[in-house]
Every structure is written in C-alpha cells, then in structure tokens.
Motif scaffolding. Sequence first.
Motif, mmCIF file in Angstrom:
data_model
loop_
_atom_site.group_PDB
_atom_site.id
_atom_site.type_symbol
_atom_site.label_atom_id
_atom_site.label_comp_id
_atom_site.label_asym_id
_atom_site.label_seq_id
_atom_site.Cartn_x
_atom_site.Cartn_y
_atom_site.Cartn_z
ATOM 1 N N TRP A 80 10.775 -0.618 -9.985
ATOM 2 C CA TRP A 80 11.847 -0.490 -8.978
ATOM 3 C C TRP A 80 11.249 -0.083 -7.629
ATOM 4 N N PHE A 81 10.319 0.883 -7.657
ATOM 5 C CA PHE A 81 9.813 1.430 -6.398
ATOM 6 C C PHE A 81 9.009 0.378 -5.631
ATOM 7 N N VAL A 82 8.201 -0.399 -6.350
ATOM 8 C CA VAL A 82 7.431 -1.451 -5.656
ATOM 9 C C VAL A 82 8.398 -2.419 -4.968
ATOM 10 N N GLY A 118 5.849 -4.891 1.657
ATOM 11 C CA GLY A 118 5.791 -3.436 1.491
ATOM 12 C C GLY A 118 6.046 -2.800 2.846
ATOM 13 N N ILE A 119 6.118 -1.468 2.867
ATOM 14 C CA ILE A 119 6.362 -0.791 4.149
ATOM 15 C C ILE A 119 5.349 0.337 4.352
ATOM 16 N N ALA A 120 5.028 0.546 5.609
ATOM 17 C CA ALA A 120 4.141 1.655 5.973
ATOM 18 C C ALA A 120 4.755 2.299 7.202
ATOM 19 N N TYR A 121 5.825 3.065 6.987
ATOM 20 C CA TYR A 121 6.500 3.616 8.163
ATOM 21 C C TYR A 121 7.013 5.042 8.000
ATOM 22 N N ALA A 122 6.935 5.626 6.789
ATOM 23 C CA ALA A 122 7.491 6.981 6.600
ATOM 24 C C ALA A 122 6.861 7.972 7.587
ATOM 25 N N HIS A 123 5.603 7.704 7.974
ATOM 26 C CA HIS A 123 4.890 8.647 8.851
ATOM 27 C C HIS A 123 5.530 8.779 10.232
ATOM 28 N N SER A 128 6.314 16.062 14.245
ATOM 29 C CA SER A 128 5.198 16.905 14.678
ATOM 30 C C SER A 128 3.853 16.188 14.642
ATOM 31 N N ARG A 129 3.763 15.094 13.847
ATOM 32 C CA ARG A 129 2.460 14.437 13.716
ATOM 33 C C ARG A 129 2.583 12.964 14.106
ATOM 34 N N THR A 130 1.505 12.393 14.572
ATOM 35 C CA THR A 130 1.499 10.957 14.868
ATOM 36 C C THR A 130 0.281 10.364 14.198
ATOM 37 N N PRO A 148 -0.419 7.344 5.523
ATOM 38 C CA PRO A 148 -0.675 8.207 4.363
ATOM 39 C C PRO A 148 -0.246 7.594 3.032
ATOM 40 N N TRP A 149 0.798 6.751 3.058
ATOM 41 C CA TRP A 149 1.338 6.204 1.811
ATOM 42 C C TRP A 149 1.649 4.718 1.996
ATOM 43 N N TYR A 150 1.098 3.907 1.122
ATOM 44 C CA TYR A 150 1.494 2.492 1.132
ATOM 45 C C TYR A 150 1.525 2.005 -0.321
ATOM 46 N N THR A 151 2.724 1.714 -0.790
ATOM 47 C CA THR A 151 2.931 1.353 -2.197
ATOM 48 C C THR A 151 2.890 -0.167 -2.378
ATOM 49 N N GLY A 152 2.375 -0.593 -3.511
ATOM 50 C CA GLY A 152 2.389 -2.017 -3.860
ATOM 51 C C GLY A 152 1.140 -2.755 -3.413
ATOM 52 N N ARG A 190 -4.182 8.785 -7.324
ATOM 53 C CA ARG A 190 -3.826 9.249 -8.673
ATOM 54 C C ARG A 190 -2.768 10.322 -8.517
ATOM 55 N N LEU A 191 -1.574 10.077 -9.076
ATOM 56 C CA LEU A 191 -0.406 10.935 -8.838
ATOM 57 C C LEU A 191 0.214 11.348 -10.169
ATOM 58 N N ALA A 192 0.999 12.408 -10.142
ATOM 59 C CA ALA A 192 1.641 12.878 -11.378
ATOM 60 C C ALA A 192 2.768 11.947 -11.804
ATOM 61 N N GLN A 335 10.957 11.408 -2.346
ATOM 62 C CA GLN A 335 10.955 10.055 -1.788
ATOM 63 C C GLN A 335 11.881 9.987 -0.570
ATOM 64 N N GLY A 336 11.356 9.503 0.537
ATOM 65 C CA GLY A 336 12.172 9.381 1.753
ATOM 66 C C GLY A 336 12.576 10.722 2.336
ATOM 67 N N GLN A 337 11.785 11.764 2.037
ATOM 68 C CA GLN A 337 12.158 13.103 2.539
ATOM 69 C C GLN A 337 11.899 13.199 4.042
ATOM 70 N N THR A 338 12.918 13.604 4.774
ATOM 71 C CA THR A 338 12.771 13.834 6.215
ATOM 72 C C THR A 338 13.002 15.328 6.457
ATOM 73 N N ALA A 339 12.804 15.761 7.714
ATOM 74 C CA ALA A 339 12.961 17.189 8.007
ATOM 75 C C ALA A 339 14.373 17.700 7.644
ATOM 76 N N PRO A 340 15.472 17.001 8.033
ATOM 77 C CA PRO A 340 16.793 17.525 7.660
ATOM 78 C C PRO A 340 17.029 17.544 6.151
ATOM 79 N N VAL A 341 16.498 16.534 5.469
ATOM 80 C CA VAL A 341 16.673 16.483 4.006
ATOM 81 C C VAL A 341 15.924 17.649 3.362
ATOM 82 N N ARG A 342 14.714 17.875 3.825
ATOM 83 C CA ARG A 342 13.879 18.960 3.302
ATOM 84 C C ARG A 342 14.562 20.310 3.515
ATOM 85 N N GLU A 343 15.067 20.491 4.735
ATOM 86 C CA GLU A 343 15.701 21.769 5.082
ATOM 87 C C GLU A 343 16.951 22.011 4.219
HETATM 88 C C1 LIG Z 1 4.062 7.986 -4.548
HETATM 89 C C2 LIG Z 1 4.546 7.822 -3.158
HETATM 90 C C3 LIG Z 1 4.588 6.556 -2.602
HETATM 91 C C4 LIG Z 1 5.029 6.378 -1.290
HETATM 92 N N1 LIG Z 1 5.015 5.120 -0.769
HETATM 93 C C5 LIG Z 1 5.395 4.921 0.515
HETATM 94 C C6 LIG Z 1 5.341 3.615 1.108
HETATM 95 O O1 LIG Z 1 4.993 2.620 0.495
HETATM 96 N N2 LIG Z 1 5.695 3.497 2.390
HETATM 97 C C7 LIG Z 1 6.088 4.554 3.148
HETATM 98 O O2 LIG Z 1 6.414 4.364 4.308
HETATM 99 N N3 LIG Z 1 6.168 5.796 2.602
HETATM 100 C C8 LIG Z 1 5.838 6.001 1.318
HETATM 101 N N4 LIG Z 1 5.880 7.271 0.776
HETATM 102 C C9 LIG Z 1 6.379 8.385 1.622
HETATM 103 C C10 LIG Z 1 7.713 8.946 1.140
HETATM 104 O O3 LIG Z 1 8.762 8.042 1.193
HETATM 105 C C11 LIG Z 1 8.183 10.192 1.893
HETATM 106 O O4 LIG Z 1 8.508 9.894 3.190
HETATM 107 C C12 LIG Z 1 7.209 11.247 1.826
HETATM 108 O O5 LIG Z 1 6.762 11.514 0.533
HETATM 109 C C13 LIG Z 1 7.757 12.554 2.358
HETATM 110 O O6 LIG Z 1 7.052 12.868 3.399
HETATM 111 P P1 LIG Z 1 5.481 13.199 3.458
HETATM 112 O O7 LIG Z 1 4.984 13.812 2.241
HETATM 113 O O8 LIG Z 1 4.784 12.029 3.945
HETATM 114 O O9 LIG Z 1 5.540 14.172 4.663
HETATM 115 P P2 LIG Z 1 5.973 15.678 4.737
HETATM 116 O O10 LIG Z 1 4.827 16.359 5.316
HETATM 117 O O11 LIG Z 1 6.570 16.206 3.502
HETATM 118 O O12 LIG Z 1 7.132 15.532 5.792
HETATM 119 C C14 LIG Z 1 8.423 15.097 5.459
HETATM 120 C C15 LIG Z 1 9.363 15.559 6.574
HETATM 121 O O13 LIG Z 1 9.488 16.973 6.549
HETATM 122 C C16 LIG Z 1 9.051 17.520 7.771
HETATM 123 N N5 LIG Z 1 8.254 18.718 7.471
HETATM 124 C C17 LIG Z 1 7.154 18.800 6.705
HETATM 125 N N6 LIG Z 1 6.706 20.062 6.646
HETATM 126 C C18 LIG Z 1 7.559 20.801 7.417
HETATM 127 C C19 LIG Z 1 7.655 22.164 7.751
HETATM 128 N N7 LIG Z 1 6.764 23.040 7.299
HETATM 129 N N8 LIG Z 1 8.684 22.553 8.538
HETATM 130 C C20 LIG Z 1 9.587 21.669 8.993
HETATM 131 N N9 LIG Z 1 9.558 20.344 8.717
HETATM 132 C C21 LIG Z 1 8.570 19.918 7.937
HETATM 133 C C22 LIG Z 1 8.202 16.462 8.452
HETATM 134 O O14 LIG Z 1 8.266 16.559 9.845
HETATM 135 C C23 LIG Z 1 8.855 15.190 7.955
HETATM 136 O O15 LIG Z 1 9.938 14.822 8.750
HETATM 137 C C24 LIG Z 1 5.458 7.490 -0.531
HETATM 138 C C25 LIG Z 1 5.427 8.757 -1.096
HETATM 139 C C26 LIG Z 1 4.964 8.949 -2.381
HETATM 140 C C27 LIG Z 1 4.938 10.324 -2.947
#
Ligand SMILES: Cc1cc2nc3c(=O)[nH]c(=O)nc-3n(C[C@H](O)[C@H](O)[C@H](O)COP(=O)(O)OP(=O)(O)OC[C@H]3O[C@@H](n4cnc5c(N)ncnc54)[C@H](O)[C@@H]3O)c2cc1C
Length: 352
Positions: A80-82, A118-123, A128-130, A148-152, A190-192, A335-343
């Motif tokens: 599904w994820f691929v 595939g996509i490479a855009y979560a970064h 805070s980082r580019t 940092p992450w590119y699946t498939g 290599r991931l859990a 998966q797809g975690q952003t700052a608001p989702v994390r908070e």
């Molecule tokens: C197995 C796997 C495969 C993936 N494959 C892909 C892929 O193919 N393509 C793709 O684009 N992405 C992929 N991702 C990325 C994924 O979808 C998530 O976006 C990602 O795991 C969560 O973010 P991160 O770990 O990259 O960054 P994090 O560092 O966790 O950041 C996530 C968000 O939280 C915020 N944040 C982090 N730390 C703090 C803090 N201390 N205080 C406040 N805010 C904070 C960041 O600014 C950011 O907005 C993959 C992830 C995994 C685990």
Amino acid sequence: MTTTAPHPLVAGARRLADGLLAPSAQHVDQHVVPASHIDAVRRSGLLGVCAPEEYGGAGAPDPVAREVAEILAGACCSTWFVQTQHHTPVRLLTKAEPGLPARERLLRPLATGELLAGIAYAHVRSASRTPVRAATERGGVRFDGTVPWYTGWGLNDVMLLAGVTEADEVVFAFVDAREQPGLRPSPPLRLAALTAARTVSVKLDALWVPGDAVVLRTPREEFARLDLPRSTNTSPAVFGVARAALDLLGDTPDERRTADALRARLDEVRTRAYALADHPVPHEHVEERLALRTRAYDLLRAATAAAVVSGGGRATSLDSPAQRLAREGMFLLVQGQTAPVREAHLAALAGL
Ligand SMILES: Cc1cc2nc3c(=O)[nH]c(=O)nc-3n(C[C@H](O)[C@H](O)[C@H](O)COP(=O)(O)OP(=O)(O)OC[C@H]3O[C@@H](n4cnc5c(N)ncnc54)[C@H](O)[C@@H]3O)c2cc1C
C-alpha cells in the motif's frame, strides 16, 4: 433489502488483497515488495483511481479512493505504502494547468499505470530545515542536498522531487527515478517497520532538471497553507490496519467484546474524519481534524495491542501478523507527520 454493488475498483482491490497481498504479507514484510506485486497493482487500474477519465484514469470519487486504500493497507501495508506515493503526483498533475508540458507528458501514463511515481517532498514541510535547495539555472532547476526519505526505489519510474529556493519558493519537478549524474541513492534503509517498501535517502549534487519537467512553483507559505488540511486529515490506512488487527481476535466472549467495542469506536471516528475530509473548505475545522486523527491513532494502538494480547507470546513471533500490524501501526504514527500534527499528538498523549 437493497444492497449496492461495490465500485469496480473497490471489488478489484478486494480481489487483489485476498488473492495476493494478504497471503504474502508476512513474507513481504521480512523481505521486499516484489515487482510482481506492483505489476498486479498496475494491471488492476488502481493507480488511476482518482485520475481524470479523459487521461485514462477512473475519475472515482474520494470515498472510493479511501476504501481502496483501507483494503490495500490492511492486506499489506508495505505494498500500500509504495503505491500510495503515486497518488500525490497524479493529484498535482490533475490540478495543474492544461497544456503544462509535464501534465501532458505524464498524466496519461501515470493514470493508466504504465508509469509508477514516487515522491520526495516531505522535507519541504519542515519550516526549520531546508535539506534540499532548488535554484534556477540554464532554463531549468538545479537541486542540491539530501532527500531524507524516498520510498519505492527500484520500483518507481519517476520521482516527484521538491526543493526550496533562496526566495523561499517550493519547486516541484519530475525526475527519472534512477541513479544518474547528480542523483545517488543510499543503500535501502533498515527500519523496524516497512523495510520492505524499499526506502532510501537520496543525495542530490547539482542535479539539473529541464524547465518543462517543473510542475509547480509556489511560495513556501502558500504551499504550507494548501498542505495543512492534507496533513491534518486521518489516513485511511489507519483504519485499514486497525481493522486487520481486530480481525485477528478470536471467537471467545472476551475477544469478541473487545473487537466489537473497538470496531464501533473506529467506525464512529472514521465517519467523522471522512466527513471532514469531504468538507468543501479544506482549511476549516483544523483542530477537529487533528483531534480525530489523534483519536484514530489511539484506536489503532488499542487494536494492534488487542491483537498481540489475544495472541499471547506467539504474537511476538516474526510469523505472526499481530506483531507486523503493531509495527505497521507504529510507522503510521509518523507517516506524513507535520509540526501541527506532532504538537497535537504529543499534547493528546500528555492528556492535555
Ligand atoms: C519508512 C518511511 C518512508 C518514508 N517515505 C517517504 C517518501 O517516499 N517520500 C516522502 O516525501 N517522505 C517519506 N517519508 C517521510 C514521512 O512521510 C514523514 O513526513 C516523516 O516521517 C515525518 O517527518 P520527518 O521524520 O522527516 O521529520 P521530523 O523531524 O519528525 O519533522 C516532522 C515535522 O515536525 C516538526 N518538528 C520536528 N521536530 C520538532 C521539534 N522539536 N519542535 C517542533 N517541531 C518539530 C518539523 O518541523 C516537521 O514539520 C517516509 C518516512 C518513513 C518513516
């Protein structure tokens, strides 16, 4: 009583899940998603589920795409994820201006499944980082940095790559998903969980992409505004994996009671989350969307824990689907975690 026949793509997803994905999910989890799984997904028409009909897609409504995602994720989360990566480029091209070269070149082969993206855009979601820089150069775009992450990797044909310019614009462009001058993948990570999904990081060193491969260029702030509702909605995969875990519970009164109670709560959260996903104003009700996403995670954790508890010690064997689903559930938490989702998630876990 009247019954409605499921959408043909939902029926197709069910056949694929029952006939191929679920029976081999344990093996795939410990190895890699085979190209033959992806070929089966291509043949099923599921890659075009939300693509426009005039480009060879099915043009199915969102509820159909969500149901397909639930079925595939519950059967084999790695597969599904691929394939789920593919739907972001398809949606982006669908919304792009007709006549845009990248749209006219790629939308049809992506919609028909001839090509997998595939996509490479979560970064670029991280304020805070580019990690990937984009710069206009010789009529095209030059990319530098590390994705940092590119699946498939090895399964996809094209990559939708994003970088950020000096002027804080986000640039999205299509690149061939193969090693080439300026683009080098790491060994598979290599991931859990979901190691099978062939995720790599990608080093970009002056990768030059022609201007006609660019599909979107937008200020980072505007991208964040458009992205917010997407990242706050609950992923259908959460419901798919949770249900698969509950299906492992047996027939004793204890197990039935737990499964029934969790299924009822999942159904309620699912109905509300999907109603908000269909809300006509996508950036409204953000807090409620986040609360439902967090609640769905709670239920996912409870469902996978119930599968492990009911299975006892043997649930921890690598042969057991319970431990696989628990690990897949862990992956879905980020998966797809952003700052608001994390908070919101951390606050909910603190009981705030
Ligand atoms: C197995 C796997 C495969 C993936 N494959 C892909 C892929 O193919 N393509 C793709 O684009 N992405 C992929 N991702 C990325 C994924 O979808 C998530 O976006 C990602 O795991 C969560 O973010 P991160 O770990 O990259 O960054 P994090 O560092 O966790 O950041 C996530 C968000 O939280 C915020 N944040 C982090 N730390 C703090 C803090 N201390 N205080 C406040 N805010 C904070 C960041 O600014 C950011 O907005 C993959 C992830 C995994 C685990």
